[in-house]
Design a protein around this motif. Structure first.
Motif, PDB file in Angstrom:
ATOM      1  N   HIS A   1       0.856  -1.194   0.000  1.00  0.00           N
ATOM      2  CA  HIS A   1       0.000   0.000   0.000  1.00  0.00           C
ATOM      3  C   HIS A   1       0.887   1.237   0.000  1.00  0.00           C
ATOM      4  O   HIS A   1       1.921   1.275   0.669  1.00  0.00           O
ATOM      5  N   GLU A   2       0.497   2.234  -0.789  1.00  0.00           N
ATOM      6  CA  GLU A   2       1.102   3.565  -0.743  1.00  0.00           C
ATOM      7  C   GLU A   2      -0.048   4.551  -0.806  1.00  0.00           C
ATOM      8  O   GLU A   2      -0.660   4.728  -1.863  1.00  0.00           O
ATOM      9  N   ILE A   3      -0.358   5.188   0.313  1.00  0.00           N
ATOM     10  CA  ILE A   3      -1.411   6.213   0.260  1.00  0.00           C
ATOM     11  C   ILE A   3      -0.774   7.534  -0.165  1.00  0.00           C
ATOM     12  O   ILE A   3       0.354   7.843   0.232  1.00  0.00           O
ATOM     13  N   GLU A   4      -1.483   8.286  -0.990  1.00  0.00           N
ATOM     14  CA  GLU A   4      -0.920   9.517  -1.551  1.00  0.00           C
ATOM     15  C   GLU A   4      -2.004  10.582  -1.705  1.00  0.00           C
ATOM     16  O   GLU A   4      -3.176  10.265  -1.908  1.00  0.00           O
ATOM     17  N   LEU A   5      -1.590  11.832  -1.627  1.00  0.00           N
ATOM     18  CA  LEU A   5      -2.475  12.916  -2.039  1.00  0.00           C
ATOM     19  C   LEU A   5      -2.565  12.887  -3.556  1.00  0.00           C
ATOM     20  O   LEU A   5      -1.544  12.747  -4.244  1.00  0.00           O
TER      21      LEU A   5
ATOM     22  N   LEU B   1      -4.530   5.300  -3.670  1.00  0.00           N
ATOM     23  CA  LEU B   1      -3.537   4.262  -3.377  1.00  0.00           C
ATOM     24  C   LEU B   1      -2.743   3.957  -4.641  1.00  0.00           C
ATOM     25  O   LEU B   1      -3.333   3.672  -5.691  1.00  0.00           O
ATOM     26  N   ASP B   2      -1.427   4.064  -4.510  1.00  0.00           N
ATOM     27  CA  ASP B   2      -0.512   3.639  -5.564  1.00  0.00           C
ATOM     28  C   ASP B   2      -0.043   2.246  -5.167  1.00  0.00           C
ATOM     29  O   ASP B   2       0.944   2.098  -4.458  1.00  0.00           O
ATOM     30  N   LEU B   3      -0.805   1.233  -5.583  1.00  0.00           N
ATOM     31  CA  LEU B   3      -0.460  -0.142  -5.196  1.00  0.00           C
ATOM     32  C   LEU B   3       0.737  -0.592  -6.033  1.00  0.00           C
ATOM     33  O   LEU B   3       0.774  -0.400  -7.252  1.00  0.00           O
TER      34      LEU B   3
HETATM   35 ZN    ZN Z   1       3.748   5.954  -4.876  1.00  0.00          ZN
END
Ligand code: ZN
Length: 203
Positions: free
Chosen positions: A53-57, A77-79
């Motif tokens: 998981h990568e949560i991002e604005l 999310l940038d999975l």
């Molecule tokens: Zn990312």
């Protein structure tokens, strides 16, 4: 509509993956086929055992007075298939197999107008996995702020109205597994609540 993503835009996250702080934005793309349905679920791909998981604005682009600006913000999310990405990095190959696969991009439904924030306001966001906070941060921690990112991207490719810009993830990335529940918060408000499912059978 295109989805432009930024890598290594938070110092603590660059460090946790052993990457140097970049001197210009790290840019990659996700295709429209990568988008997860609004209500989920997140279906893990069969080719990886290490989806992070990568949560991002996530900012939506608009044109004002001939210039590209971010007019609205949400979270996404940038999975990332970290095992595949590590292999590609070691071979010096592009990241698409690790970052642009089907189901690798989640974008929350609700966007907040940028004009609702006072100048210099830090936009905070957070991800909970199974009820525990795993990632949190705010826009003031970004190495390149959103205006610098837009300028950095547009040296190479024009951002068009409606394009989305993922702006990098803070520290705390980690593996997701079938049965996990991911809850994303923007400004303290719950914007998504997603379940993780195993790869579809019959592939
Ligand atoms: Zn990312």
């Amino acid at each position: 509509m295109k989805i432009v993503c930024i890598g290594r835009n938070y110092g603590e996250h660059a460090k946790e993956l052993g990457n140097a702080i970049p001197d210009e934005p790290v840019v990659f793309l996700k295709p429209s086929s990568s988008i997860v349905p609004k209500s989920g679920p997140i279906v893990l791909p069969a080719f990886s055992n290490d989806i992070h998981h990568e949560i991002e604005l996530v900012y939506s682009m608009a044109r004002r007075g001939g210039r590209t600006v971010a007019d609205r913000v949400s979270i996404g999310l940038d999975l990332t298939a970290r095992d595949v990405q590590q292999d590609l990095k070691e071979k010096g190959l592009p990241w698409e197999k690790a970052k642009a696969f089907d189901g690798s991009a989640y974008i929350a439904d609700a966007f907040v107008a940028m004009e609702s924030f006072p100048p210099g306001h830090h936009i905070d966001f957070m991800l909970k996995k199974n009820g525990h906070v795993v990632q949190g941060g705010h826009s003031g921690q970004m190495i390149f702020d959103v205006a610098s990112l837009i300028a950095g991207v547009e040296r190479y490719m024009t951002l068009e109205p409606g394009d989305l810009l993922f702006t990098g993830t803070p520290a705390g990335v980690g593996r997701i597994a079938p049965g996990d529940r991911l809850e994303g918060y923007l400004l303290g408000e719950l914007l998504f609540d997603l379940l993780v499912e195993p790869p579809a059978t019959g592939q």
